[in-house]
Design an enzyme around this catalytic site. Structure first.
Site, short mmCIF file in Angstrom:
data_model
loop_
_atom_site.label_atom_id
_atom_site.label_comp_id
_atom_site.label_asym_id
_atom_site.label_seq_id
_atom_site.Cartn_x
_atom_site.Cartn_y
_atom_site.Cartn_z
N LYS A 195 0.82 -1.22 0.00
CA LYS A 195 0.00 0.00 0.00
C LYS A 195 0.86 1.27 0.00
CE LYS A 195 -2.47 -0.97 3.70
NZ LYS A 195 -2.11 -2.34 4.09
N ARG A 270 -10.37 0.79 8.52
CA ARG A 270 -10.00 -0.60 8.79
C ARG A 270 -11.14 -1.39 9.39
NH1 ARG A 270 -3.78 0.19 9.56
NH2 ARG A 270 -3.15 -1.76 8.60
N ARG A 309 10.79 -6.74 4.88
CA ARG A 309 10.66 -5.34 5.21
C ARG A 309 11.22 -5.06 6.61
NH1 ARG A 309 4.85 -2.48 4.73
NH2 ARG A 309 4.44 -3.38 6.78
N ARG A 315 10.82 -1.67 11.31
CA ARG A 315 9.51 -1.51 11.95
C ARG A 315 9.29 -2.66 12.93
NH1 ARG A 315 4.73 0.02 7.78
NH2 ARG A 315 3.59 -1.26 9.25
N ARG A 327 -1.44 -9.54 13.08
CA ARG A 327 -1.90 -8.47 12.20
C ARG A 327 -2.69 -9.03 11.03
NH1 ARG A 327 3.19 -5.40 10.50
NH2 ARG A 327 1.76 -4.08 9.36
#
Ligand code: IMP
Ligand code: MG
Length: 373
Positions: A195, A270, A309, A315, A327
């Protein structure tokens, strides 16, 4: 707000403002033509009301004739075809002519009638129009007296019509522009679907304002703000920040950017509750969601991407496999139903999120261009 046939018009120039301006024009013309033989040539039908009020406000003797031309065939866009001038048979030798128009748009009407007026030998010809649209003007002769210069919007009232109606309104109204001119996109997809990357490209191409709830939360966490501390307690667990907190934050963010061309919502809404709240918020702003674009990527691929990532971005919520699992679970349970919310409104478009970044970008562009056309 007034309705003329199928169209909505909103207040634009009040009767008072018109009155004030008409008087000012009459005063100016009276001064400029003092001691001269003046004749108004008012162009029908539109200028009848303006001509009448202007006449009443004149302070010197003035004659009036009415001429008929027509360039509009009941549309809200000028046709560009101008018919011949009829109704002026007099010899105008020695007389000073001021053409009275309600509106000069393309200027083609004026250009078309001037030669036939010149043939009647007036001492001079000037043009007085109540309204002038500089952006639409492509003529050779600019008006000499202008009441109001206005944007290139269709207007009705005070003599001006839409399909012959609306002339009787004592004020001027403009066609209500649709809120759909804003391009508001919800970019949807599970964590790791791409995204953020794709958002940047959509922003570049369509000039959108990027609203990433995740980014705002992270900025707040970094700044150790009250909102940040609150949000962190949820995000570290892979949980969603409560709706009301997120919605309030979005609201203040939108208020800070009132004049954007469109918004890309990245990571929001969301939940269904957030989606309804967003609808409400946007409708208060006179706009709405154009499209939900969903990047579709299956779970195994997501886990691989998120792990990668975590190595490069650091992160925290990407690093821990359990947090990742959670998640994805939260996404499947709570977020996926949002898809149905937009599906029911016919605004949902699924896009294959597997392939090169460029390929996926192209798929998104295609969908947006389809929507816009
Ligand atoms: P022109 O494009 O300057 O030749 O304007 C021609 C005519 O179009 C004007 O005299 C009006 O009758 C009509 N017109 C132009 N713009 C508008 C508008 O916004 N509302 C209503 N009529 C308009
Ligand atoms: Mg006219």
């Amino acid at each position: 707000m007034v309705q003329v046939f199928d169209k909505q018009f909103e207040s634009f120039i009040t009767a008072q403002e018109i009155n004030f301006e008409v008087n000012a024009l009459a005063q100016q013309i009276s001064k400029d033509y003092d001691g001269k033989e003046l004749v108004f040539i008012a162009l029908l039908n539109g200028a009848f009301m303006f001509a009448s009020d202007l006449m009443k406000a004149m302070q010197i003797p003035v004659a009036i004739s009415f001429a008929k031309v027509s360039s509009y065939a009941g549309a809200t866009v000028t046709s560009g075809h101008v018919k011949e001038l009829i109704g002026i048979e007099d010899d105008l030798s020695g007389k000073h002519v001021v053409i009275i128009e309600d509106i000069v748009d393309t200027g083609k009407t004026i250009d078309a009638i001037l030669p036939s007026l010149v043939k009647k030998n007036p001492a001079s010809i000037k043009i007085c129009t109540l309204l002038f649209k500089p952006e639409a003007f492509e003529g050779n002769t600019k008006p000499d007296y202008i009441g109001f210069s206005i944007p290139n919007n269709f207007v009705v009232g005070y003599g001006l019509d839409y399909n012959e109606l609306g002339r009787n309104l004592n004020a001027i109204y403009q066609l209500k522009t649709t809120p759909h001119s804003m391009l508001n996109i919800v970019l949807f997809g599970p964590p790791g679907a791409g995204k953020g990357t794709q958002s940047e490209r959509l922003i570049d191409k369509y000039g959108l304002f990027h609203l990433s709830t995740g980014d705002i939360f992270r900025a707040n966490i970094k700044g150790n703000t009250e909102l940040g501390i609150l949000a962190k307690s949820y995000m570290d667990q892979g949980q969603l920040v409560p709706d009301q907190v997120t919605i309030n934050m979005i609201k203040s963010e939108l208020e800070l950017h009132p004049n954007v061309k469109g918004i890309i919502f990245d990571g929001f809404p969301r939940t269904n509750a957030q989606a309804s709240a967003l609808d409400e918020l946007l409708s208060e702003m006179g706009t709405e969601i154009s499209l939900m674009l969903a990047l579709e990527v299956e779970e195994e691929e997501l886990k691989i991407r998120l792990k990668k990532r975590a190595e490069s971005s650091g992160r925290i919520d990407d690093a821990n496999p359990e947090v990742i699992e959670n998640r994805i679970r939260v996404y499947n349970n709570e977020t996926a139903p949002v898809k149905e919310f937009y599906q029911q409104k016919g605004k949902f478009v699924g896009v294959n999120g597997i392939g090169s970044i460029d390929e996926i970008t192209d798929r998104l562009f295609t969908q947006i261009d389809l929507f816009k056309s």
